[in-house]
Design a protein around this motif. Structure first.
Motif, PDB file in Angstrom:
ATOM      1  N   ASN A  18       0.811  -1.210   0.000  1.00 26.99           N
ATOM      2  CA  ASN A  18       0.000   0.000   0.000  1.00 26.99           C
ATOM      3  C   ASN A  18       0.846   1.262   0.000  1.00 26.99           C
ATOM      4  N   THR A  85      -8.332   6.608   2.140  1.00 24.37           N
ATOM      5  CA  THR A  85      -8.290   5.176   2.424  1.00 24.37           C
ATOM      6  C   THR A  85      -9.549   4.483   1.935  1.00 24.37           C
ATOM      7  N   VAL A  89      -9.446   1.410  -0.710  1.00 21.70           N
ATOM      8  CA  VAL A  89     -10.034   0.091  -0.436  1.00 21.70           C
ATOM      9  C   VAL A  89     -11.071  -0.259  -1.489  1.00 21.70           C
ATOM     10  N   LEU A 112      -6.799  -6.069   4.954  1.00 21.15           N
ATOM     11  CA  LEU A 112      -7.370  -4.870   5.571  1.00 21.15           C
ATOM     12  C   LEU A 112      -6.373  -4.198   6.501  1.00 21.15           C
ATOM     13  N   HIS A 115      -3.997  -1.887   4.756  1.00 23.86           N
ATOM     14  CA  HIS A 115      -4.589  -0.581   4.462  1.00 23.86           C
ATOM     15  C   HIS A 115      -4.613   0.302   5.708  1.00 23.86           C
ATOM     16  N   VAL A 167     -12.410   2.076   6.025  1.00 20.30           N
ATOM     17  CA  VAL A 167     -12.279   0.764   5.393  1.00 20.30           C
ATOM     18  C   VAL A 167     -13.669   0.159   5.170  1.00 20.30           C
ATOM     19  N   SER A 253     -16.112  -3.764   9.020  1.00 23.88           N
ATOM     20  CA  SER A 253     -15.216  -4.101   7.910  1.00 23.88           C
ATOM     21  C   SER A 253     -15.016  -5.608   7.796  1.00 23.88           C
TER      22      SER A 253
END
Length: 262
Positions: A18, A85, A89, A112, A115, A167, A253
């Protein structure tokens, strides 16, 4: 090798992925940074004298308003990075890279977590930039090293909370444009807070909302740490908001990521 070191390795790989993505596509990073920086410069150099007179009193200078404004701009910076972000995502989900990760022998949570870690690091770097600009245009503080450390810890905690929420927004959105729009409250809520004017100057209904929403308690806690104003109940409320949003964002999430077939 146990599962914990393997999961840690996967998290670090996704973090690196990322960060490299952010470096190769700097336009998104610049976009989320420009808004709080421009807001800082706009309110200081266009409205600064008038706002400082209204808040501090006659004879005040725009530098007085810089001190009042900077904590609010710092939280706007966190919200701005969090919107980025959500877009990142959602882009991963819609472009199919997440589907490829699902077929690989890696920790699913690392997708996840990568991120989230990347976003928190970007938040901290963005905050360093904004603080540097604020210092250059007149922001002054008598905070000790311990108070600066506490302020940095609070900002990191706020960044973690908003990142988990973002997220979830990214996973729930059908496309990056929708993710960007859904994340706008993270930029708009500071306008209904003590970021720009004291909540005491607002009408009763708006004042009640502004006083207890997460941005106001975070801003007032930062002001207490950096400027020596009273913190009162705002400190524990800010931590409670951060922990609550982090848990809710994580659970949301995780649920979306587990069931999402994209």
């Amino acid at each position: 090798m146990t599962s914990l070191p393997l999961a840690t390795r996967d998290n670090l790989i996704m973090l690196r992925r990322n960060l490299l993505h952010a470096r190769r596509y700097p336009s998104l990073t610049l976009n989320v940074l420009l808004t709080p920086v421009l807001m800082l410069l706009l309110f200081v150099y266009v409205f600064g004298d008038a706002m400082s007179t209204g808040i501090v009193g006659s004879g005040a200078h725009r530098t007085d308003y810089v001190d009042y404004l900077t904590p609010g701009i710092l939280l706007m910076t966190v919200g701005s990075v969090a919107i980025g972000t959500a877009v990142s995502v959602c882009t991963d989900m819609t472009e199919g890279i997440i589907a490829r990760f699902r077929t690989m022998a890696i920790s699913r949570a690392s997708v996840l977590i990568g991120h989230v870690l990347s976003s928190v690091l970007q938040v901290l770097l963005a905050l360093v930039l904004v603080v540097g600009i604020a210092l250059a245009i007149g922001f002054r503080t008598d905070a000790t090293a311990l108070e600066w450390l506490a302020a940095a810890g609070l900002l990191a905690l706020i960044g973690l909370a908003l990142t988990w929420v973002s997220v979830g927004i990214g996973l729930a959105s059908p496309n990056p444009e929708a993710a960007s729009n859904a994340g706008l409250p993270m930029m708009l809520l500071p306008f209904i807070s003590s970021a720009f004017v004291p909540v005491e100057s607002m009408p009763a209904g708006i004042r009640w909302i502004a006083e207890y929403q997460p941005f106001t308690v975070g801003i007032e806690t930062l002001r207490g740490l950096l400027l020596g104003t009273g913190i009162g109940h705002n400190g524990w409320l800010a931590v409670a908001w951060c922990l609550g949003l982090s848990v809710l964002g994580y659970l949301w999430s995780k649920k979306l990521f587990t069931r999402d077939p994209r």
